[in-house]
Design an enzyme around this catalytic site. Sequence first.
Site, PDB file in Angstrom:
ATOM      1  CD  GLU A 122       7.277  -5.056  -5.387  1.00 51.86           C
ATOM      2  OE1 GLU A 122       6.109  -5.377  -5.685  1.00 51.86           O
ATOM      3  OE2 GLU A 122       7.804  -5.364  -4.301  1.00 51.86           O
ATOM      4  CB  ALA A 133       2.809  -1.991   0.840  1.00 57.56           C
ATOM      5  CG  HIS A 188       3.392  -2.287  -7.798  1.00 51.55           C
ATOM      6  ND1 HIS A 188       2.617  -1.970  -6.695  1.00 51.55           N
ATOM      7  CD2 HIS A 188       4.186  -3.320  -7.415  1.00 51.55           C
ATOM      8  CE1 HIS A 188       2.934  -2.768  -5.692  1.00 51.55           C
ATOM      9  NE2 HIS A 188       3.874  -3.606  -6.111  1.00 51.55           N
ATOM     10  CG  HIS A 209       2.893  -8.872  -6.835  1.00 51.09           C
ATOM     11  ND1 HIS A 209       2.301  -7.851  -7.548  1.00 51.09           N
ATOM     12  CD2 HIS A 209       3.678  -8.270  -5.906  1.00 51.09           C
ATOM     13  CE1 HIS A 209       2.702  -6.692  -7.073  1.00 51.09           C
ATOM     14  NE2 HIS A 209       3.552  -6.920  -6.084  1.00 51.09           N
ATOM     15  CG  ASP A 241      -0.402 -15.237   0.554  1.00 52.24           C
ATOM     16  OD1 ASP A 241      -1.295 -15.255  -0.321  1.00 52.24           O
ATOM     17  OD2 ASP A 241      -0.084 -14.198   1.174  1.00 52.24           O
ATOM     18  CG  ASP A 267       5.149  -9.329  -1.934  1.00 50.94           C
ATOM     19  OD1 ASP A 267       6.244  -8.726  -1.917  1.00 50.94           O
ATOM     20  OD2 ASP A 267       4.060  -8.744  -2.065  1.00 50.94           O
ATOM     21  CB  ALA A 302       1.675  -4.228   3.557  1.00 50.29           C
TER      22      ALA A 302
END
Length: 381
Positions: A122, A133, A188, A209, A241, A267, A302
Amino acid sequence: MLLAADTLLTGRELLRPGWIEVVDGVVRAVGGGRAPRPVDRDLGAVTLVPGFVDTHLHGGGGANFTAATHVETATAVDLHRRHGSTTLVSSLVTAGPDELLRQVTGLADDVRTGLIDGIHLEGPWLSTKRCGAHQPALMRDPDPDEVDRVLEAGGGAVRMVTIAPEREGALAAIRQFVAAGVVAAVGHTEATYDQTRAAVDAGATVGTHLFNAMRPVDRREPGPVVALLDDPRVTVEVIADGVHLAPAIYRHVTRSVGPDRVSLVTDAMAATGMADGRYHLGPLAVDVVDGVASVAGTDTIAGSTATMDRVFRFAVEHCGLPRDTALDLAVCQASVNPARALGLSAGSLVVGAKADVAVLDSELRVVGVLHRGSWVTEPAS
């Protein structure tokens, strides 16, 4: 070993009651109704599901995969296996060239021994505008020579790489990784809709994600989220989550792409399974308060402190479907889909498959885990 339970989900069908026969770590037979002979163990009022497949996590139990030592990796793996994750792809955050090679080399040893099932890079080829993060100063354009060095260091262990399509050389890097048998993911990123479509055309098949660390949807520039959802070639990761995404977003994504294109991921970072406090994600300090991880001194999320059983429960509770349908969907998203997206031989309980089983109680909490036919955590009854 012949096991029976009130409910068995194979990844293809729901059997009630169900039974499964395991020989030498492999599923020899599986079926519904009464078992063909006296069972070795009737587990009773539990649900058996394929072991979870987590293709995006950074650590757990106080340990980081970035340490790239056997002890740290084994510590994280033990925590997640006890929560039902029998297949794990370790994720690395952005690092400098030499450090990245050290990490990949170290983790590759644990892939070869079967402790983990692959490496996910990643970074470092991400957008500084959507760094999350990650350290922006270490991010860079993908260079063909560096890609070759990373692939050589991994020796076949690198399973997936996340790239921002707008970076110089990104499309060529996607083609280079895909040609080497590595799954390319978009994440990202500040990419436009068209840039993201170009990445998929170049071979990218996963969205890292979804929504998080991505250019948001705009009415005139749909951006990467819509491009990834639009394309049937793409499987999208969702961190379910209860922190990264609202339940309504999870439901919308699931309904818009169907049951086969969503992968639940955690993650998870080092603080998973630990108390609140100060931890690290790569070189960055992370504060965990009430179970929510943020880059120290900021409100930037993060990673997470979730395990796969937690995101599995979230999916069942918030998908808006009847219980049995929700269970079937959650098995697809937590086991079948991530395994298929990364080409892993896991995720289903069918004849010839590895005997990876999570045993869930009535509240869908893990009470037993079978990994390759051996008990990691044995049910009490």
